[in-house]
Design an enzyme around this catalytic site. Structure first.
Site, PDB file in Angstrom:
ATOM      1  N   ARG A   1       0.804  -1.230   0.000  1.00 37.36           N
ATOM      2  CA  ARG A   1       0.000   0.000   0.000  1.00 37.36           C
ATOM      3  C   ARG A   1       0.838   1.282   0.000  1.00 37.36           C
ATOM      4  O   ARG A   1       0.360   2.343   0.378  1.00 37.36           O
ATOM      5  CB  ARG A   1      -1.012   0.000   1.147  1.00 37.36           C
ATOM      6  CG  ARG A   1      -2.017  -1.143   1.045  1.00 37.36           C
ATOM      7  CD  ARG A   1      -3.041  -1.107   2.167  1.00 37.36           C
ATOM      8  NE  ARG A   1      -4.039  -2.159   1.978  1.00 37.36           N
ATOM      9  CZ  ARG A   1      -3.918  -3.400   2.392  1.00 37.36           C
ATOM     10  NH1 ARG A   1      -2.810  -3.772   3.025  1.00 37.36           N
ATOM     11  NH2 ARG A   1      -4.867  -4.285   2.183  1.00 37.36           N
TER      12      ARG A   1
ATOM     13  N   LYS B   1       2.621  11.161 -10.973  1.00 39.89           N
ATOM     14  CA  LYS B   1       1.762  10.296 -11.782  1.00 39.89           C
ATOM     15  C   LYS B   1       2.509   9.006 -12.090  1.00 39.89           C
ATOM     16  O   LYS B   1       3.618   9.036 -12.614  1.00 39.89           O
ATOM     17  CB  LYS B   1       1.377  10.981 -13.094  1.00 39.89           C
ATOM     18  CG  LYS B   1       0.213  11.941 -12.994  1.00 39.89           C
ATOM     19  CD  LYS B   1      -0.194  12.377 -14.392  1.00 39.89           C
ATOM     20  CE  LYS B   1      -1.412  13.248 -14.371  1.00 39.89           C
ATOM     21  NZ  LYS B   1      -1.821  13.644 -15.746  1.00 39.89           N
TER      22      LYS B   1
ATOM     23  N   GLU C   1       7.859  18.103 -24.742  1.00 37.46           N
ATOM     24  CA  GLU C   1       7.318  18.496 -23.444  1.00 37.46           C
ATOM     25  C   GLU C   1       7.884  19.848 -22.992  1.00 37.46           C
ATOM     26  O   GLU C   1       7.193  20.621 -22.328  1.00 37.46           O
ATOM     27  CB  GLU C   1       7.609  17.418 -22.400  1.00 37.46           C
ATOM     28  CG  GLU C   1       6.982  16.057 -22.696  1.00 37.46           C
ATOM     29  CD  GLU C   1       5.473  16.015 -22.459  1.00 37.46           C
ATOM     30  OE1 GLU C   1       4.882  17.052 -22.061  1.00 37.46           O
ATOM     31  OE2 GLU C   1       4.880  14.944 -22.685  1.00 37.46           O
TER      32      GLU C   1
ATOM     33  N   LYS D   1       6.194  22.890 -14.109  1.00 37.64           N
ATOM     34  CA  LYS D   1       5.386  21.738 -13.714  1.00 37.64           C
ATOM     35  C   LYS D   1       5.144  21.729 -12.211  1.00 37.64           C
ATOM     36  O   LYS D   1       4.029  21.424 -11.756  1.00 37.64           O
ATOM     37  CB  LYS D   1       6.042  20.434 -14.146  1.00 37.64           C
ATOM     38  CG  LYS D   1       5.162  19.239 -13.778  1.00 37.64           C
ATOM     39  CD  LYS D   1       5.401  18.013 -14.589  1.00 37.64           C
ATOM     40  CE  LYS D   1       4.322  16.970 -14.334  1.00 37.64           C
ATOM     41  NZ  LYS D   1       4.557  15.718 -15.063  1.00 37.64           N
TER      42      LYS D   1
ATOM     43  N   GLU E   1      -4.997  16.533 -10.330  1.00 37.16           N
ATOM     44  CA  GLU E   1      -5.555  16.863 -11.645  1.00 37.16           C
ATOM     45  C   GLU E   1      -7.078  16.986 -11.617  1.00 37.16           C
ATOM     46  O   GLU E   1      -7.795  16.368 -12.406  1.00 37.16           O
ATOM     47  CB  GLU E   1      -5.132  15.834 -12.702  1.00 37.16           C
ATOM     48  CG  GLU E   1      -5.274  16.344 -14.123  1.00 37.16           C
ATOM     49  CD  GLU E   1      -4.689  15.410 -15.162  1.00 37.16           C
ATOM     50  OE1 GLU E   1      -5.388  15.104 -16.124  1.00 37.16           O
ATOM     51  OE2 GLU E   1      -3.530  15.008 -15.001  1.00 37.16           O
TER      52      GLU E   1
ATOM     53  N   ARG F   1      -4.167  21.275 -13.562  1.00 34.51           N
ATOM     54  CA  ARG F   1      -3.102  20.350 -13.942  1.00 34.51           C
ATOM     55  C   ARG F   1      -3.399  19.699 -15.296  1.00 34.51           C
ATOM     56  O   ARG F   1      -2.475  19.279 -16.007  1.00 34.51           O
ATOM     57  CB  ARG F   1      -2.910  19.275 -12.872  1.00 34.51           C
ATOM     58  CG  ARG F   1      -1.741  18.339 -13.193  1.00 34.51           C
ATOM     59  CD  ARG F   1      -1.332  17.457 -12.028  1.00 34.51           C
ATOM     60  NE  ARG F   1      -0.238  16.570 -12.416  1.00 34.51           N
ATOM     61  CZ  ARG F   1       0.406  15.758 -11.592  1.00 34.51           C
ATOM     62  NH1 ARG F   1       0.078  15.721 -10.309  1.00 34.51           N
ATOM     63  NH2 ARG F   1       1.388  14.997 -12.039  1.00 34.51           N
TER      64      ARG F   1
ATOM     65  N   ASN G   1      -1.634  18.521 -20.300  1.00 34.43           N
ATOM     66  CA  ASN G   1      -1.962  17.527 -21.322  1.00 34.43           C
ATOM     67  C   ASN G   1      -2.169  18.147 -22.701  1.00 34.43           C
ATOM     68  O   ASN G   1      -2.766  17.499 -23.577  1.00 34.43           O
ATOM     69  CB  ASN G   1      -3.212  16.745 -20.912  1.00 34.43           C
ATOM     70  CG  ASN G   1      -2.957  15.817 -19.741  1.00 34.43           C
ATOM     71  OD1 ASN G   1      -1.991  15.073 -19.731  1.00 34.43           O
ATOM     72  ND2 ASN G   1      -3.812  15.880 -18.745  1.00 34.43           N
TER      73      ASN G   1
ATOM     74  N   HIS H   1      -1.851  15.941 -25.707  1.00 34.20           N
ATOM     75  CA  HIS H   1      -1.808  14.554 -25.255  1.00 34.20           C
ATOM     76  C   HIS H   1      -3.064  13.767 -25.632  1.00 34.20           C
ATOM     77  O   HIS H   1      -2.983  12.553 -25.854  1.00 34.20           O
ATOM     78  CB  HIS H   1      -1.593  14.491 -23.743  1.00 34.20           C
ATOM     79  CG  HIS H   1      -0.203  14.830 -23.315  1.00 34.20           C
ATOM     80  ND1 HIS H   1       0.401  16.039 -23.604  1.00 34.20           N
ATOM     81  CD2 HIS H   1       0.721  14.115 -22.617  1.00 34.20           C
ATOM     82  CE1 HIS H   1       1.625  16.052 -23.094  1.00 34.20           C
ATOM     83  NE2 HIS H   1       1.844  14.905 -22.492  1.00 34.20           N
TER      84      HIS H   1
ATOM     85  N   HIS I   1      -2.050  10.557 -27.367  1.00 33.62           N
ATOM     86  CA  HIS I   1      -2.309   9.229 -26.811  1.00 33.62           C
ATOM     87  C   HIS I   1      -3.106   8.370 -27.783  1.00 33.62           C
ATOM     88  O   HIS I   1      -2.877   7.156 -27.890  1.00 33.62           O
ATOM     89  CB  HIS I   1      -3.062   9.348 -25.486  1.00 33.62           C
ATOM     90  CG  HIS I   1      -2.223   9.840 -24.362  1.00 33.62           C
ATOM     91  ND1 HIS I   1      -2.766  10.242 -23.151  1.00 33.62           N
ATOM     92  CD2 HIS I   1      -0.888   9.993 -24.227  1.00 33.62           C
ATOM     93  CE1 HIS I   1      -1.792  10.620 -22.345  1.00 33.62           C
ATOM     94  NE2 HIS I   1      -0.645  10.479 -22.979  1.00 33.62           N
TER      95      HIS I   1
ATOM     96  N   HIS J   1       6.529   8.837 -27.349  1.00 38.54           N
ATOM     97  CA  HIS J   1       5.494   9.670 -26.732  1.00 38.54           C
ATOM     98  C   HIS J   1       5.652  11.138 -27.141  1.00 38.54           C
ATOM     99  O   HIS J   1       4.665  11.798 -27.507  1.00 38.54           O
ATOM    100  CB  HIS J   1       5.565   9.528 -25.211  1.00 38.54           C
ATOM    101  CG  HIS J   1       4.631  10.430 -24.476  1.00 38.54           C
ATOM    102  ND1 HIS J   1       3.263  10.298 -24.550  1.00 38.54           N
ATOM    103  CD2 HIS J   1       4.870  11.494 -23.654  1.00 38.54           C
ATOM    104  CE1 HIS J   1       2.699  11.241 -23.798  1.00 38.54           C
ATOM    105  NE2 HIS J   1       3.645  11.969 -23.255  1.00 38.54           N
TER     106      HIS J   1
END
Length: 367
Positions: free
Chosen positions: A126, A148, A190, A232, A242, A246, A250, A253, A257, A270
């Site tokens: 955990r 993330k 980026e 960032k 997010e 935030r 993206n 993205h 994606h 990417h």
């Protein structure tokens, strides 16, 4: 914007009890003091891949050996291996080795390693500590900061994961000397993104200095990494999970994606998919009336100067890309949301603007 050459830069991501430092400079991987205070237990598992490991895992292991018991797990390299199956290889090693809750995972590699090792750290017992040692420009300026973590699914990128902040990010700029040109360019996507979404001065500076950046002048590398991480970190501190701004990170993205999923993970890097996606987002904003043609051309020119694609493969089908975009994490109440620019340096999260989006998709793809 002007810069004063520096040998090292340090930033703080201020998230209360989850706060951590980002150190940027040369030679950090080999310095035992760079890890001090970030690893609290005795046992460390370095998770790397079979490309990066032979280059740097011994350097990191030697730096940690005086204070820690160190083991290394090398995973197969590439986006295609960012899966639950590969994640289980980390769990196997942790369980077989009887690692406790005071263990620490050290993620040595690019964004794939950082994401999958971070997800293992978030999930094992955990949650255990992990340190990010990003070895690609893309990971240094983006994925290593912000917590993330996750893996891909055949139906969507990064759809399985968790928010789990590292205890430190060590960005050794010396590793960029061995980074292939295509990987370096992918990271620049980026970097450019930060200028487009919230830092027009940075975009101007990138435009003026792209040739020297591509030549990897050390002072410029430290500055683009510092400025990107600072941008960032500000966004992450304001919106860690997010729920709001935030999502601006993206830009490009949602398109990108979908391209990665349709082409097959790893076919395009990417950053390459994000670069094309940012151009598609700019085209959509132009069709709405938010950007003019000169601004779109300028964005494309800077992206091209970084040796990145300004358009996706034309042979793809718009209906397929639209369907994959509908699975994006920013979908809310069944509505697709996009990150689009009102101006260079001013992005917003907005509805899909269906007519403009469809016109953009039809412009780039077959039906």
């Amino acid at each position: 914007m002007t810069i004063d050459p520096v040998k090292q830069a340090d930033l703080r991501v201020a998230l209360g009890e989850r706060s951590y430092d980002i150190a940027i400079g040369p030679g950090l991987l080999s310095r035992p003091d760079a890890y001090a205070g970030a690893i609290h237990g005795r046992r460390v598992l370095i998770v790397t891949n079979d490309t990066v490991g032979p280059l740097y895992q011994q350097t990191v292991a030697d730096a940690l050996a005086a204070a820690h018991d160190v083991d290394v797990l090398a995973l197969p390299d590439g986006e295609a291996h960012k899966t639950l199956g590969t994640l289980n290889l980390i769990f196997d090693r942790l369980l077989e080795g009887n690692y406790g809750r005071d263990a620490c995972i050290v993620a040595l590699g690019g964004g794939v390693i950082g994401d999958i090792a971070g997800f293992a750290a978030a999930s094992y017992q955990r949650g255990i500590d992990f340190v990010q040692l990003p070895t690609t420009l893309l990971a240094q300026v983006d994925s290593s900061v912000g917590g993330k973590t996750g893996v891909n699914h055949a139906l969507g990128k990064n759809m399985i994961g968790a928010f789990h902040q590292p205890t430190r990010v060590l960005i050794d700029v010396d590793v960029l000397e061995t980074l292939p040109p295509r990987e370096f360019a992918a990271g620049m996507a980026e970097v450019i993104k930060y200028g487009l979404i919230r830092d027009s001065d940075f975009f101007d500076w990138l435009e003026a200095n792209m040739e020297a950046i591509n030549a990897r002048e050390p002072a410029l590398l430290i500055e683009i990494i510092r400025r990107s991480c600072a941008n960032k970190a500000e966004v992450v501190v304001a919106d860690e999970r997010e729920t709001g701004q935030r999502a601006l990170l993206n830009l490009g993205h949602t398109f990108g994606h979908a391209l990665e999923a349709e082409l097959g993970y790893g076919t395009w890097l990417h950053g390459e998919a994000v670069a094309a996606g940012m151009c598609m987002a700019a085209d959509t904003a132009r069709r709405i009336g938010w950007l003019d043609g000169a601004q779109v051309e300028r964005i494309e020119r800077v992206i091209a100067a970084a040796h990145l694609p300004t358009a996706p493969p034309a042979e793809l089908e718009s209906t397929r890309i639209r369907a994959l975009m509908a699975r994006d994490k920013k979908v809310k109440a069944g509505e697709l949301r996009l990150v689009l620019m009102h101006d260079i340096g001013a992005a917003v999260v907005t509805g899909a603007h269906g007519e403009a989006l469809d016109a953009t998709l039809n412009h780039y793809f077959g039906h």
